[in-house]
Scaffold this motif. Structure first.
Motif, PDB file in Angstrom:
ATOM      1  N   LEU A   1     -58.113  21.253   2.539  1.00  0.00           N
ATOM      2  CA  LEU A   1     -56.656  21.195   2.630  1.00  0.00           C
ATOM      3  C   LEU A   1     -56.058  22.583   2.467  1.00  0.00           C
ATOM      4  CD1 LEU A   1     -56.088  18.025   0.394  1.00  0.00           C
ATOM      5  CD2 LEU A   1     -56.151  18.127   2.893  1.00  0.00           C
ATOM      6  N   ASP A   2     -54.922  22.826   3.116  1.00  0.00           N
ATOM      7  CA  ASP A   2     -54.261  24.136   3.095  1.00  0.00           C
ATOM      8  C   ASP A   2     -52.753  23.922   3.080  1.00  0.00           C
ATOM      9  OD1 ASP A   2     -53.307  26.693   3.381  1.00  0.00           O
ATOM     10  OD2 ASP A   2     -54.167  27.030   5.375  1.00  0.00           O
ATOM     11  N   ALA A   3     -52.117  24.160   1.932  1.00  0.00           N
ATOM     12  CA  ALA A   3     -50.681  23.921   1.792  1.00  0.00           C
ATOM     13  C   ALA A   3     -49.837  24.909   2.576  1.00  0.00           C
ATOM     14  CB  ALA A   3     -50.283  23.971   0.312  1.00  0.00           C
ATOM     15  N   SER A   4     -50.430  26.005   3.029  1.00  0.00           N
ATOM     16  CA  SER A   4     -49.657  26.975   3.814  1.00  0.00           C
ATOM     17  C   SER A   4     -49.529  26.549   5.277  1.00  0.00           C
ATOM     18  CB  SER A   4     -50.309  28.364   3.744  1.00  0.00           C
ATOM     19  OG  SER A   4     -51.580  28.358   4.367  1.00  0.00           O
ATOM     20  N   ASP A   5     -50.272  25.514   5.677  1.00  0.00           N
ATOM     21  CA  ASP A   5     -50.198  24.990   7.032  1.00  0.00           C
ATOM     22  C   ASP A   5     -49.043  23.996   7.109  1.00  0.00           C
ATOM     23  OD1 ASP A   5     -50.501  23.824   9.485  1.00  0.00           O
ATOM     24  OD2 ASP A   5     -52.550  23.112   9.147  1.00  0.00           O
ATOM     25  N   PRO A   6     -48.019  24.250   7.927  1.00  0.00           N
ATOM     26  CA  PRO A   6     -46.889  23.315   7.998  1.00  0.00           C
ATOM     27  C   PRO A   6     -47.314  21.878   8.302  1.00  0.00           C
ATOM     28  CG  PRO A   6     -46.365  25.348   9.145  1.00  0.00           C
ATOM     29  CD  PRO A   6     -47.817  25.430   8.765  1.00  0.00           C
ATOM     30  N   ALA A   7     -48.392  21.704   9.044  1.00  0.00           N
ATOM     31  CA  ALA A   7     -48.865  20.354   9.367  1.00  0.00           C
ATOM     32  C   ALA A   7     -49.362  19.606   8.125  1.00  0.00           C
ATOM     33  CB  ALA A   7     -49.973  20.434  10.407  1.00  0.00           C
ATOM     34  N   PHE A   8     -49.726  20.360   7.072  1.00  0.00           N
ATOM     35  CA  PHE A   8     -50.189  19.749   5.828  1.00  0.00           C
ATOM     36  C   PHE A   8     -49.134  18.793   5.276  1.00  0.00           C
ATOM     37  CE2 PHE A   8     -50.046  19.926   1.162  1.00  0.00           C
ATOM     38  CZ  PHE A   8     -51.314  19.501   0.825  1.00  0.00           C
ATOM     39  N   TRP A   9     -47.878  19.227   5.280  1.00  0.00           N
ATOM     40  CA  TRP A   9     -46.817  18.421   4.696  1.00  0.00           C
ATOM     41  C   TRP A   9     -46.520  17.203   5.558  1.00  0.00           C
ATOM     42  CZ3 TRP A   9     -46.736  19.639  -0.002  1.00  0.00           C
ATOM     43  CH2 TRP A   9     -46.940  20.966  -0.409  1.00  0.00           C
TER      44      TRP A   9
END
Length: 606
Positions: A579-587
């Motif tokens: 997981l990567d919270a800096s990726d907008p798709a994460f949210w």
């Protein structure tokens, strides 16, 4: 410092207290036996002497220390933090049990003032660390692995380097901290002392808010109007508190050359502004798919042309009204934790048996719920205002998640155990999810499943949509305050601008709702804290999806993440889960779980 309460929602009404069973109260003797115990004075005396000795030994000399010398210095500073933290934890917890008690308020204030005075000589420590060259520190870390453990602490300190003031000004701001805290206590004591006349019953804030979840619509309306009436009568005082706090922050930010009012919070959370903005933008874009869509569904369930604010947390017409006794709540949460991992339940169990939970609603007690970590050589304490609503079971699961997280992270020591607020909500929201999933799996029929799903959607909207709306309100308030004093009407208008946008066209807003910003403690205690709830919910939704997709080995990775405390950046903690919270798709992934629940509810209506 006390853990900030979870989102202000609902406790249960005092009228339902009888069937709850024996509610636990705190046993604070694990910290100190009494405010006049000799150990209190012993620790205060030690703190005064050690702070003076620390300054004498190290001020102006940090650059001369070798790796072993700097390690001894850091460990001495950590010990000072532990002793000061124990004193303040005891004074704070005792105060929050009865905020209207003058002796408890005085003890807390006296402790704050003395500890502030004693620790003023230590201000040099972070200032001198920030004067050390990067290559000098890197060389020391390379020479001593024990010192290198503390590198994340140094990294966080050094992020403040661009905003550091002179030694004299930093000491002045340190000393003035107790003055700013007085405005927080004024807010707390005012809120705790408010009473609301609802159909002839005089109730406190928690019990009145709880009536907004009653089945009877007339009762909900009476509670909402009582809240509006009392908030309106006190709005000038609350506006003064907010104006003063926001102005104080503006002055400090201006002197530090902080680029935005939110910068300090992002730094303390160890999170990049662009990550927070990606979260905020994703949630706002999703308003029509989430809150607007759900509340339109709820409007139809309730058979209304428009929802009023007292309908927002109303139970569904098909929902069975019942009181959940304390023993049942305990069993529900512990079994849900155990279903994920027996170790999780074992970590939570002592909270029930050893006086680590204060559960009942009592006059003068702080509203809401929180878990306070105290210090790493003691244990956390959980505060609830429990009176038996099913949502109170979820609050118990939430706060126990915090407590378990704090217990696991304690092994990192005082400096490295503190989890940034964005990650501090991880275990709490995960604990809620485990409890919800267990309850959903045990649903007896479609009707009970619908009620559980709707309750979870409402909780997630409260945690994500509502908190981002709160964040936008704060952004607007602090920006507007920079142009001058805000009248109560000014603040009311800012509040309504975010409420209509976030809740959607299904709602009408009664006269008086514009003052409901007044009771939210986060705005006073921890500006811009609220986005941490949305961050935590989105993160946990993504985590839980990863757990369902690949449960093998997940528990071990999860416990490792919790044990890390504040020793790793969020990017390092999430990497093992892909997981990567800096990726907008994460949210968007996290928000899609809420959308999926709403789709299931719509399909059940089909």
């Amino acid at each position: 410092m006390l853990d900030t309460p979870r989102p202000a929602r609902d406790a249960a009404t005092e009228k339902g207290a009888a069937p709850l069973g024996d509610l636990p109260e705190w046993d604070l003797t694990d910290l100190y036996a009494a405010p006049d115990a000799p150990e209190v004075q012993r620790d205060l005396d030690w703190l005064r002497e050690e702070c003076a000795a620390f300054a004498a030994d190290y001020e102006g000399k940090l650059a001369e220390l070798d790796a072993e010398g700097l390690l001894r210095c850091v460990r001495r500073d950590e010990r000072i933090e532990t002793v000061a933290g124990r004193l303040m934890s005891y004074a704070g917890l005792r105060y929050y049990q009865q905020t209207t008690d003058a002796d408890r308020a005085k003890f807390l204030s006296d402790c704050q003032e003395r500890i502030t005075d004693y620790t003023t000589p230590l201000v040099f420590f972070t200032l001198e660390i920030n004067r050390l060259p990067d290559d000098h520190l890197d060389a020391l870390f390379a020479r001593n692995a024990d010192l290198a453990r503390y590198k994340p602490v140094f990294d966080r300190i050094r992020k403040m380097k661009p905003y550091q003031l002179s030694d004299e000004l930093e000491k002045f701001l340190h000393d003035m901290g107790a003055v700013g805290d007085a405005w927080e206590r004024l807010f707390d004591e005012t809120i705790a002392g408010l009473t609301f006349d609802v159909d002839g019953d005089e109730l406190g804030l928690e019990s009145t808010l709880n009536l907004l979840t009653e089945q009877d619509r007339a009762t909900r309306e009476a509670a909402a109007r009582a809240l509006a009436r009392v908030f309106g009568e006190n709005v000038r005082l609350f506006a003064r508190v907010h104006n003063t706090q926001a102005k104080e922050k503006e002055v400090i930010d201006r002197w530090r050359k902080m680029p935005t009012p939110q910068t300090a919070r992002h730094l303390s959370n160890d999170v990049e502004p662009e990550v927070v903005e990606a979260l905020r933008d994703a949630v706002v874009r999703a308003y029509p798919r989430l809150s607007h869509r759900y509340y339109e569904l709820k409007r139809r369930w309730l058979g209304l042309d428009k929802l009023q604010v007292w309908d927002r947390n109303a139970p569904l017409p098909m929902e069975e009204t019942r009181t959940v006794a304390w023993d049942e709540a305990r069993e529900t949460v512990l079994r849900a934790y155990e279903g994920f991992s027996p170790q999780l339940a074992e970590l939570a169990e002592p909270f029930f048996d050893k006086g680590w939970i204060d559960a009942g609603v009592k006059p003068g007690k702080a509203p809401g719920a929180f878990a306070h970590p105290t210090v790493t050589d003691a244990h956390p304490y959980v505060l609830l205002n429990y009176l038996g609503k099913p949502r109170d079971v979820m609050t118990l699961a939430h706060e126990l998640g915090h407590g378990v997280h704090q217990r696991l992270a304690a092994g990192q020591g005082e400096m490295l155990s503190r989890t940034p607020l964005t990650l501090a909500e991880t275990a709490s929201v995960f604990g809620e999810m485990l409890t919800f999933r267990r309850m959903l799996a045990s649903a007896r029929d479609d009707n009970e499943r619908r009620v559980l799903l709707a309750g979870k959607v409402e909780d997630m909207i409260n945690t994500v949509v509502r908190q981002i709306a709160f964040y936008d309100f704060e952004c607007k308030l602090h920006e507007a305050r920079r142009s001058g004093e805000l009248t109560p009407d000014d603040i009311n208008a800012l509040w309504m601008s975010v409420q209509a946008e976030s809740l959607g066209p299904a709602f009408e807003f009664m006269d008086g709702y514009e003052t409901f910003w007044a009771y939210i403690p986060h705005f006073v205690h921890s500006p811009f804290y609220v986005y941490a709830y949305a961050f935590g919910d989105g993160l946990v939704n993504a985590l839980y999806a990863a757990y369902e997709e690949a449960p093998e080995g997940f528990q071990d990775r999860y416990f490792e993440m919790l044990r890390a405390g504040g020793s790793k950046h969020h990017s390092e903690l999430l990497a093992p889960f892909g997981l990567d919270a800096s990726d907008p798709a994460f949210w968007d992934k996290g928000l899609s779980m809420i959308e999926g629940f709403i789709e299931e509810l719509e399909a059940m209506e089909g």
